[in-house]
Design a protein around this motif. Sequence first.
Motif, PDB file in Angstrom:
ATOM      1  N   ALA A 157      56.841 -23.866 126.024  1.00 11.96           N
ATOM      2  CA  ALA A 157      55.788 -22.986 126.552  1.00 11.96           C
ATOM      3  C   ALA A 157      54.510 -23.240 125.767  1.00 11.96           C
ATOM      4  CB  ALA A 157      56.202 -21.528 126.391  1.00 11.96           C
ATOM      5  N   SER A 158      53.414 -23.491 126.472  1.00 14.15           N
ATOM      6  CA  SER A 158      52.127 -23.610 125.789  1.00 14.15           C
ATOM      7  C   SER A 158      51.175 -22.579 126.394  1.00 14.15           C
ATOM      8  CB  SER A 158      51.568 -25.028 125.935  1.00 14.15           C
ATOM      9  OG  SER A 158      51.329 -25.310 127.294  1.00 14.15           O
ATOM     10  N   ALA A 159      50.020 -22.412 125.773  1.00 11.07           N
ATOM     11  CA  ALA A 159      48.996 -21.465 126.232  1.00 11.07           C
ATOM     12  C   ALA A 159      49.606 -20.082 126.510  1.00 11.07           C
ATOM     13  CB  ALA A 159      48.290 -21.998 127.485  1.00 11.07           C
ATOM     14  N   VAL A 160      50.337 -19.572 125.531  1.00 13.85           N
ATOM     15  CA  VAL A 160      51.040 -18.290 125.696  1.00 13.85           C
ATOM     16  C   VAL A 160      50.074 -17.119 125.516  1.00 13.85           C
ATOM     17  CG1 VAL A 160      52.776 -16.781 124.661  1.00 13.85           C
ATOM     18  CG2 VAL A 160      53.238 -19.235 124.909  1.00 13.85           C
ATOM     19  N   SER A 161      50.158 -16.160 126.416  1.00 17.41           N
ATOM     20  CA  SER A 161      49.451 -14.891 126.202  1.00 17.41           C
ATOM     21  C   SER A 161      50.336 -13.757 126.710  1.00 17.41           C
ATOM     22  CB  SER A 161      48.108 -14.882 126.942  1.00 17.41           C
ATOM     23  OG  SER A 161      48.323 -14.940 128.333  1.00 17.41           O
ATOM     24  N   LEU A 162      49.993 -12.545 126.310  1.00 13.43           N
ATOM     25  CA  LEU A 162      50.756 -11.367 126.748  1.00 13.43           C
ATOM     26  C   LEU A 162      49.790 -10.411 127.415  1.00 13.43           C
ATOM     27  CD1 LEU A 162      52.767 -10.801 123.439  1.00 13.43           C
ATOM     28  CD2 LEU A 162      53.669 -11.756 125.554  1.00 13.43           C
ATOM     29  N   ASP A 163      50.176  -9.835 128.560  1.00 12.28           N
ATOM     30  CA  ASP A 163      49.280  -8.867 129.180  1.00 12.28           C
ATOM     31  C   ASP A 163      49.449  -7.502 128.498  1.00 12.28           C
ATOM     32  OD1 ASP A 163      51.471  -7.569 130.273  1.00 12.28           O
ATOM     33  OD2 ASP A 163      51.004  -8.035 132.353  1.00 12.28           O
ATOM     34  N   GLU A 164      48.754  -6.489 129.005  1.00  8.86           N
ATOM     35  CA  GLU A 164      48.740  -5.214 128.283  1.00  8.86           C
ATOM     36  C   GLU A 164      50.104  -4.521 128.280  1.00  8.86           C
ATOM     37  OE1 GLU A 164      47.512  -5.815 131.173  1.00  8.86           O
ATOM     38  OE2 GLU A 164      48.166  -4.229 132.518  1.00  8.86           O
TER      39      GLU A 164
END
Length: 457
Positions: free
Chosen positions: A251-258
């Motif tokens: 997994a690359s460019a990982v982000s988490l939403d609110e």
Amino acid sequence: MIPLSIEEIAQITGASLDAVPDPRAVVAGPVVIDSRQVVPGALFAALPGERADGHDFAAAAAAAGAVITLGTRPTGAPALIVADVPAALGLLARAVVDRLPALVIAGITGSAGKTTTKDLAAQLISTMGPTVAPQNSFNNEIGHPLTVLRADTRTRYLIAELSARGPGHIAALCRMSPPSLGVVLCVGNAHAGEFGGVEQVAAAKSELPQALPAGGVAVLNADDPLVSAMASRTAARVVTFGRSAPAGVLASAVSLDELSRPRFTLEMPDGSANVALRLHGEHNITNALAAAALAGQLGMDVGAIAAGLSHAQARSRWRMEVTHRPDGVIVVNDAYNASPEAVTAALDAVRVMAAGRRAYAVLGRMAELGERSREFHEQAGMVAARTGLAGLIAVGDEAAPMLAGAKAIAGPDGQAALAALDERLRPGDVVLIKASRAAGLQTIAMELAGGSSEATQ
Ligand SMILES: Nc1ncnc2c1ncn2[C@@H]1O[C@H](COP(=O)(O)OP(=O)(O)OP(=O)(O)O)[C@@H](O)[C@H]1O
Ligand SMILES: [Mg+2]
């Protein structure tokens, strides 16, 4: 199940017959252990339960259409009599597998995330052909054969969750349904008390890669050294998944939403595609990567896998189950199970969700940790303290050391927790409920959630 006559089942299991009018009568399935689930053609396996003995329901099962009861003693109803019912189910499962040579069997094991990964993998793989996967956590010497016995000639894939309470358990499940693919997720402290330590847990989990044939595939977590070391314990080809290179699926460019739902770019040998998971918590990236790697080995392309992961729902309850109450409070019910790693993962998710909100946690005991139990509870308390909670409630004596770094706002039982939260919770607050199943906090969590949960939407 594939149709088998009573006499064939007797031969497979070594059973003797009692009160059987016609040994050639055919069992077409399903195989059930709850007499209320009997339908005509079923086999009813009588097991001793905590409250009741299955043998007492043999007559009811027969009346509901069960062709036969599998039990350890005569009941008056037609029966196959064996010394050990789970062992007989295991023999029957193996006989069914032997009659289904085209069936592709994949096993999933690890200290945490098995059910989640199994549910994700099943949702991906079932798009390629008829797939049997266990309900909930059917992963032991009873649940596993019941799952295997659901396979028939139409079934193309069997996705099994394999658990161990001691050495040899996973090897036994693999003999029952020999997998050609095996996924190992992680080795942690869950059940470490029963095993004697984390190395023993690793040895038990390695029974899955060891059971794989030379033509098979071992799917290993590159982020967990105890798992990646299993590459030397298997005859199968090894593929890896993990959070960074050189894992084969990553997994690359990982982000988490609110709401702490992960978004990432799924990178696989055949390309990359974007994923937005509906599951909550960064730890689910690992579970998603494992499911992706497995589906990729079965021939699914990266685009289909990414789309499938983005649509996949949490199928089994009480795992990071998020409910939005009508009053604006967000309840996170993660009360299915708890280990040190799982508590950290859940608190990490809550920290993300707590940005701009007040967050509370109700933590119960983590069971089966052995002599280091107190130390692990204290460590979990440190993690909780760093989470920036508005309040922490530790339910039960064993959970009390979790309060090391934070002030208790209630205790020590679940009802006190509910009352304390009732006084404090305001719109926009988030509250996590987490404990080992043995602590029974899922009922508290459901009471707190009240409204409809996304798992049932
Ligand atoms: N990859 C992970 N890392 C850490 N914790 C996890 C991970 N995946 C799941 N968890 C935690 O473990 C809990 C149980 O998840 P899940 O039911 O998928 O695991 P399991 O291995 O099937 O458990 P069991 O051994 O009870 O069957 C979740 O509620 C979550 O808190
Ligand atoms: Mg499970």
